[in-house]
Design a protein around this motif. Sequence first.
Motif, PDB file in Angstrom:
ATOM      1  N   ASP A   1       0.396  -1.465  -0.070  1.00 37.03           N
ATOM      2  CA  ASP A   1       0.357  -0.191   0.306  1.00 37.03           C
ATOM      3  C   ASP A   1       0.752   1.547  -0.002  1.00 37.03           C
ATOM      4  O   ASP A   1       0.603   2.503  -0.147  1.00 37.03           O
TER       5      ASP A   1
ATOM      6  N   THR B   1      -4.124  -2.426  -2.370  1.00 44.37           N
ATOM      7  CA  THR B   1      -4.847  -3.098  -1.547  1.00 44.37           C
ATOM      8  C   THR B   1      -5.384  -4.330  -2.042  1.00 44.37           C
ATOM      9  O   THR B   1      -4.963  -4.932  -3.352  1.00 44.37           O
ATOM     10  N   CYS B   2      -6.256  -5.125  -0.740  1.00 41.53           N
ATOM     11  CA  CYS B   2      -6.632  -6.405  -1.033  1.00 41.53           C
ATOM     12  C   CYS B   2      -7.454  -6.647  -2.617  1.00 41.53           C
ATOM     13  O   CYS B   2      -7.165  -7.504  -3.036  1.00 41.53           O
ATOM     14  N   ALA B   3      -8.329  -5.596  -2.920  1.00 34.58           N
ATOM     15  CA  ALA B   3      -9.315  -5.463  -3.677  1.00 34.58           C
ATOM     16  C   ALA B   3      -8.519  -5.190  -5.073  1.00 34.58           C
ATOM     17  O   ALA B   3      -8.978  -6.412  -5.915  1.00 34.58           O
ATOM     18  N   GLU B   4      -7.711  -4.875  -5.228  1.00 33.21           N
ATOM     19  CA  GLU B   4      -6.743  -4.573  -6.332  1.00 33.21           C
ATOM     20  C   GLU B   4      -5.864  -5.640  -6.825  1.00 33.21           C
ATOM     21  O   GLU B   4      -6.010  -6.430  -7.933  1.00 33.21           O
TER      22      GLU B   4
ATOM     23  N   ARG C   1      -6.910  -9.123  -5.892  1.00 33.34           N
ATOM     24  CA  ARG C   1      -7.778  -9.650  -6.419  1.00 33.34           C
ATOM     25  C   ARG C   1      -8.257  -9.460  -7.997  1.00 33.34           C
ATOM     26  O   ARG C   1      -8.197 -10.344  -8.559  1.00 33.34           O
TER      27      ARG C   1
ATOM     28  N   ASP D   1       0.308  -6.481   5.781  1.00 26.99           N
ATOM     29  CA  ASP D   1      -1.009  -4.934   6.435  1.00 26.99           C
ATOM     30  C   ASP D   1      -1.302  -3.586   5.522  1.00 26.99           C
ATOM     31  O   ASP D   1      -0.565  -3.434   4.892  1.00 26.99           O
TER      32      ASP D   1
ATOM     33  N   PRO E   1      -4.822  -1.269   3.618  1.00 28.30           N
ATOM     34  CA  PRO E   1      -5.541  -0.999   4.095  1.00 28.30           C
ATOM     35  C   PRO E   1      -7.614  -1.639   4.245  1.00 28.30           C
ATOM     36  O   PRO E   1      -7.808  -0.776   5.579  1.00 28.30           O
ATOM     37  N   ASP E   2      -7.531  -2.171   3.352  1.00 32.86           N
ATOM     38  CA  ASP E   2      -8.370  -3.377   3.407  1.00 32.86           C
ATOM     39  C   ASP E   2      -8.881  -4.717   3.542  1.00 32.86           C
ATOM     40  O   ASP E   2      -9.758  -5.297   3.022  1.00 32.86           O
ATOM     41  N   GLY E   3      -7.702  -4.863   4.641  1.00 33.78           N
ATOM     42  CA  GLY E   3      -7.307  -6.583   4.965  1.00 33.78           C
ATOM     43  C   GLY E   3      -6.006  -6.439   5.516  1.00 33.78           C
ATOM     44  O   GLY E   3      -5.042  -5.781   5.398  1.00 33.78           O
ATOM     45  N   ASN E   4      -5.865  -7.763   5.410  1.00 29.84           N
ATOM     46  CA  ASN E   4      -4.443  -8.398   5.471  1.00 29.84           C
ATOM     47  C   ASN E   4      -4.092  -9.906   4.496  1.00 29.84           C
ATOM     48  O   ASN E   4      -4.975  -9.735   4.356  1.00 29.84           O
TER      49      ASN E   4
ATOM     50  N   GLU F   1      -4.902 -13.033   3.794  1.00 29.52           N
ATOM     51  CA  GLU F   1      -6.393 -13.016   2.876  1.00 29.52           C
ATOM     52  C   GLU F   1      -5.958 -13.764   1.324  1.00 29.52           C
ATOM     53  O   GLU F   1      -6.593 -15.128   0.641  1.00 29.52           O
TER      54      GLU F   1
END
Length: 236
Positions: free
Chosen positions: A27, A53-56, A58, A76, A78-81, A84
């Motif tokens: 991040d 981010t995790c969303a990006e 995925r 670490d 912003p939207d998760g670990n 995941e």
Amino acid sequence: MTFQRDTDASRPPPRDGRPLQALVLDDNRETRNWISETLAATLTGAVIDTAATCAEARALLFSSARSYDFALIDLDLPDGNGVEIIRAIALHLPQTLPVVITIFEDDASLFDALAAGAMGYILKGVKTASLTDQFRRIEQGEPPISPRIAQRMIAHFKMLNPAPRRPPATGEDVCLTQREQDVLRLLGKGLTMSDIAGTLGISANTCATHTKSIYRKLNISSRAEAALAADRRGLI
């Protein structure tokens, strides 16, 4: 963002003839660029995508046409670990090697990531030359483990399964030459390939040859296993 360097004919082509493809998930923009640029400079011809981010991550992993050879994942986010993402890769993308790259070296972070399926663990607080050495291991098919992390793993497993130290064996019992024992001892102490070569007064290529021979003879495939083997033989 995608980084790519021109192919250098002096380097061997990737395993299947296509450029290596990697994902960097971090991040922090400056850190993300440092990792990506170091990776691009180390693995000539590699194509590197980045995510913050995790969303990006995925979306790139599961919604794009890209098939990644490996992913460098911060923990670490912003939207998760990142654990995941590692777990999702381990479950659904067996062709992708998940490798942690983080500032966290505590046991909880380390073993949560390994349990999720991480195949390497790199610490960020290193010089660029050390990071380059870790990236070259990925290219060579060796899961990268930062030296301090290898030592933590050894300490953890010795605590779980303590065993009396064996004195250094010699000759045919070890099946290693004296030089190979020297290399194994320094591998066990967490030295990089370049540091080992300098300590023993040998070339980097010779050091790599000895290391491959050690791995083959002892049927191991990582620095952590090499460190355990060195410890069992009383070399460290």
